[in-house]
Enzyme design. Sequence first.
Site, PDB file in Angstrom:
ATOM      1  N   ARG A  81       9.007  -2.794   6.976  1.00 27.97           N
ATOM      2  CA  ARG A  81       9.052  -1.338   7.089  1.00 27.97           C
ATOM      3  C   ARG A  81       7.723  -0.839   7.640  1.00 27.97           C
ATOM      4  O   ARG A  81       6.668  -1.166   7.101  1.00 27.97           O
ATOM      5  CB  ARG A  81       9.318  -0.722   5.703  1.00 27.97           C
ATOM      6  CG  ARG A  81       9.238   0.766   5.701  1.00 27.97           C
ATOM      7  CD  ARG A  81       9.577   1.408   4.358  1.00 27.97           C
ATOM      8  NE  ARG A  81       9.335   2.822   4.518  1.00 27.97           N
ATOM      9  CZ  ARG A  81       8.677   3.606   3.672  1.00 27.97           C
ATOM     10  NH1 ARG A  81       8.243   3.124   2.521  1.00 27.97           N
ATOM     11  NH2 ARG A  81       8.476   4.870   3.949  1.00 27.97           N
ATOM     12  N   HIS A 125       5.572   9.604   8.263  1.00 31.33           N
ATOM     13  CA  HIS A 125       4.774   9.177   7.109  1.00 31.33           C
ATOM     14  C   HIS A 125       3.447   9.944   7.163  1.00 31.33           C
ATOM     15  O   HIS A 125       2.395   9.378   7.427  1.00 31.33           O
ATOM     16  CB  HIS A 125       4.566   7.658   7.152  1.00 31.33           C
ATOM     17  CG  HIS A 125       4.210   7.043   5.835  1.00 31.33           C
ATOM     18  ND1 HIS A 125       4.932   6.024   5.260  1.00 31.33           N
ATOM     19  CD2 HIS A 125       3.201   7.308   4.968  1.00 31.33           C
ATOM     20  CE1 HIS A 125       4.370   5.673   4.103  1.00 31.33           C
ATOM     21  NE2 HIS A 125       3.321   6.444   3.908  1.00 31.33           N
ATOM     22  N   GLU A 170       8.413  10.051   1.280  1.00 28.77           N
ATOM     23  CA  GLU A 170       7.841  10.860   0.208  1.00 28.77           C
ATOM     24  C   GLU A 170       7.594  12.322   0.579  1.00 28.77           C
ATOM     25  O   GLU A 170       6.439  12.784   0.586  1.00 28.77           O
ATOM     26  CB  GLU A 170       6.538  10.211  -0.280  1.00 28.77           C
ATOM     27  CG  GLU A 170       6.706   8.761  -0.674  1.00 28.77           C
ATOM     28  CD  GLU A 170       5.493   8.162  -1.404  1.00 28.77           C
ATOM     29  OE1 GLU A 170       4.493   8.876  -1.575  1.00 28.77           O
ATOM     30  OE2 GLU A 170       5.570   7.005  -1.820  1.00 28.77           O
ATOM     31  N   ASN A 297      10.494   4.594  -3.745  1.00 29.04           N
ATOM     32  CA  ASN A 297       9.112   4.122  -3.850  1.00 29.04           C
ATOM     33  C   ASN A 297       8.706   4.267  -5.303  1.00 29.04           C
ATOM     34  O   ASN A 297       8.698   5.377  -5.840  1.00 29.04           O
ATOM     35  CB  ASN A 297       8.164   4.985  -2.993  1.00 29.04           C
ATOM     36  CG  ASN A 297       8.436   4.845  -1.497  1.00 29.04           C
ATOM     37  OD1 ASN A 297       9.281   4.065  -1.075  1.00 29.04           O
ATOM     38  ND2 ASN A 297       7.696   5.608  -0.707  1.00 29.04           N
ATOM     39  N   TYR A 299       5.868   3.269  -8.384  1.00 27.48           N
ATOM     40  CA  TYR A 299       4.587   2.707  -8.790  1.00 27.48           C
ATOM     41  C   TYR A 299       4.371   2.770 -10.299  1.00 27.48           C
ATOM     42  O   TYR A 299       3.856   1.843 -10.898  1.00 27.48           O
ATOM     43  CB  TYR A 299       3.439   3.437  -8.075  1.00 27.48           C
ATOM     44  CG  TYR A 299       3.438   3.131  -6.595  1.00 27.48           C
ATOM     45  CD1 TYR A 299       2.793   2.008  -6.106  1.00 27.48           C
ATOM     46  CD2 TYR A 299       4.139   3.937  -5.693  1.00 27.48           C
ATOM     47  CE1 TYR A 299       2.820   1.690  -4.757  1.00 27.48           C
ATOM     48  CE2 TYR A 299       4.175   3.623  -4.338  1.00 27.48           C
ATOM     49  CZ  TYR A 299       3.514   2.496  -3.877  1.00 27.48           C
ATOM     50  OH  TYR A 299       3.567   2.186  -2.557  1.00 27.48           O
ATOM     51  N   GLU A 356       9.105   0.768  -1.551  1.00 32.57           N
ATOM     52  CA  GLU A 356       7.695   0.509  -1.850  1.00 32.57           C
ATOM     53  C   GLU A 356       7.549   0.179  -3.320  1.00 32.57           C
ATOM     54  O   GLU A 356       8.126   0.842  -4.176  1.00 32.57           O
ATOM     55  CB  GLU A 356       6.792   1.738  -1.602  1.00 32.57           C
ATOM     56  CG  GLU A 356       6.558   2.072  -0.169  1.00 32.57           C
ATOM     57  CD  GLU A 356       5.633   3.279   0.024  1.00 32.57           C
ATOM     58  OE1 GLU A 356       4.815   3.566  -0.876  1.00 32.57           O
ATOM     59  OE2 GLU A 356       5.748   3.919   1.073  1.00 32.57           O
TER      60      GLU A 356
END
Length: 453
Positions: A81, A125, A170, A297, A299, A356
Site C-alpha cells: 500500500r 494521504h 484517515e 488502521n 494502533y 495499517e
Amino acid sequence: MMKPARLLKFPPDFLWGAATSAYQIEGAWNEDGKGASIWDTFCRQPGKIYRGQTGETAVDHYHRYKEDAALMAELGLKAYRFSIAWTRVQPEGSGRVNQKGLDFYSTLIDELLQRGIQPVPTLFHYDLPQALQDAGGWPQRETALRFAEYAGLVGRALGDRVPYWITHNEPFVTAMAGYFSGEHAPGIQDPLQALRATHHLLLSHGLAVQALRAAVPESAQIGIALNLSPVHPASDEKNDQMAAAAFDAVLNRAFLEPIFLGQYPLQLVAMLGPLFPEVSQEDLTTIAQPLDFLGVNYYSRAVVRHDPNFPLIQAAQVMPPGREYSMMWEIYPEGLYELLTRVWQDYRPKRVFITENGVPVPDDLDADGQVRDERRVRYLRAHLVQTHRALEAGVPLIGYLVWSLLDNFEWALGYRMRFGLTFVDFETQQRTIKQSGRWFAGVIAQNGVEDDA
Ligand code: GCO
C-alpha cells in the site's frame, strides 16, 4: 513444561503486506514537475516539526523505488500500500496533468506486479495541493469536486493494473489535525473549518468512488482507510461513560455511519449543535456508495474521562496507569479484536482489510549491523493473534498491512519515530531489514503466526 506454540493459519489468499505514504517516503519534493503540497509549505514554518525536519528528501523512495520493491520481494510481501501524491499528477490540484508524475506511479506498479506484489494505491494521504488550500482547502466544497476529477483521471491512467483502491487515508486526521488542532498541515485551528472539512472529505470519498467505478474494471475493489479505536471510559462513573460515548461519536461513528448507513450520528449532530454544517440528503446518499472493503488502521484504544475544559464533547483522552506503552500509545492488542468484531456487527462491510498496524521503537544498528527490535515483533505477533481471533469470529478479513515498510517521516514528529520493518540510515539512505522484518517474512512464508499464549 512449556506448552508448544500453536500455528494459527490464515486463509490461502490472505494479503500480507506493508504500507507507506508519498510524503513520508518519496522525497524529490520538486522534481519532474511536482507542484507544492501543504506539507511542503508547512514543514518550512518554524516550530511545526520536530527539529525542523522535512520530507524534502525523506527516504528518497522516488529514486530508490526499484531497490524498495526488491526489499518487498525479499520479505515475501503479497501486497504493498502506497499513496499517490496528487501534486505529482496535478501540480495545481486541478486542470493540467503532469505526465511524468503519472509515469512514476505507473512504473512502480509494473515493478510490483512483476514481483507478484499487489499494488494498493491510496489517492489521498494528507498532501493536499497548496493551490487548493490557497482556495480554501477541504472546508471548501470545490475541493471535493476537484478530488473526484483527480480520482477519475488516475483511475483511467492506472486502472488496468490496480486490484485495490483506497480513496482516503484517515479523514479524521486530515480534518482534525489539519484544521482543528493544527498539528498537521495546513496548521489551522478552527472547529468550524474542521467540521466543514470532515463533511467535504466524506463527500469527496463518495464522489471519488463514483469516478473510479466509471474508470476502472469491474473487478477492482474500492475502499477507504479509517483510523478507528475502541473507546473505553476511564472509570465506571456516569460522567466518564458519557464522555467515552461522545468521543466515540467523533472519532469512529462520524465516519462509519455516513459511509455505511448514509447518516451522521444523531448524538454528534445534537452535541455540536449550530457548529454542525447543513448537510443535504443528496450528499449523504453520495457518501454512502457501496464499498468493496473497509480499511482499518489500528494502533491503540482510547481511554477517555469527563473533562469540562473541552467544550461540547467534554471529554479528554488519558493514559491509563500500569499499562504497557510504546513511544506514542498504549499497547492494547485486544482492542483490534474488539474493533473488528464491532465494525463487522454494526456496519457489515463486504470485506475488512487491516490497512495499517504497527509501532514506533527507538531502533538502532547493533555492532554487528543487525537491528534487534523484539518490541516490534511482540507487538505485531500479539496483534496478529487478535486478527486471527477476529477471523475465527467470522469477520471477513482479506489482509493485514504493517505500518510501515521503511522507517520514514512521521509528520510533526519527524524522523524520531521509527515504524519500519526496515531500518533506514537517514544520512546514507542505507536500508537494513530489521529482526521484525525477518520475522514477518516467516509469518508470510508459513501463512500463519505462532500463538503467544
Ligand atoms: C497516520 C498515517 C500514517 C502514520 C502512522 C503512524 O496515521 O497518520 O496513516 O501516515 O505514519 O499512522 O502514526
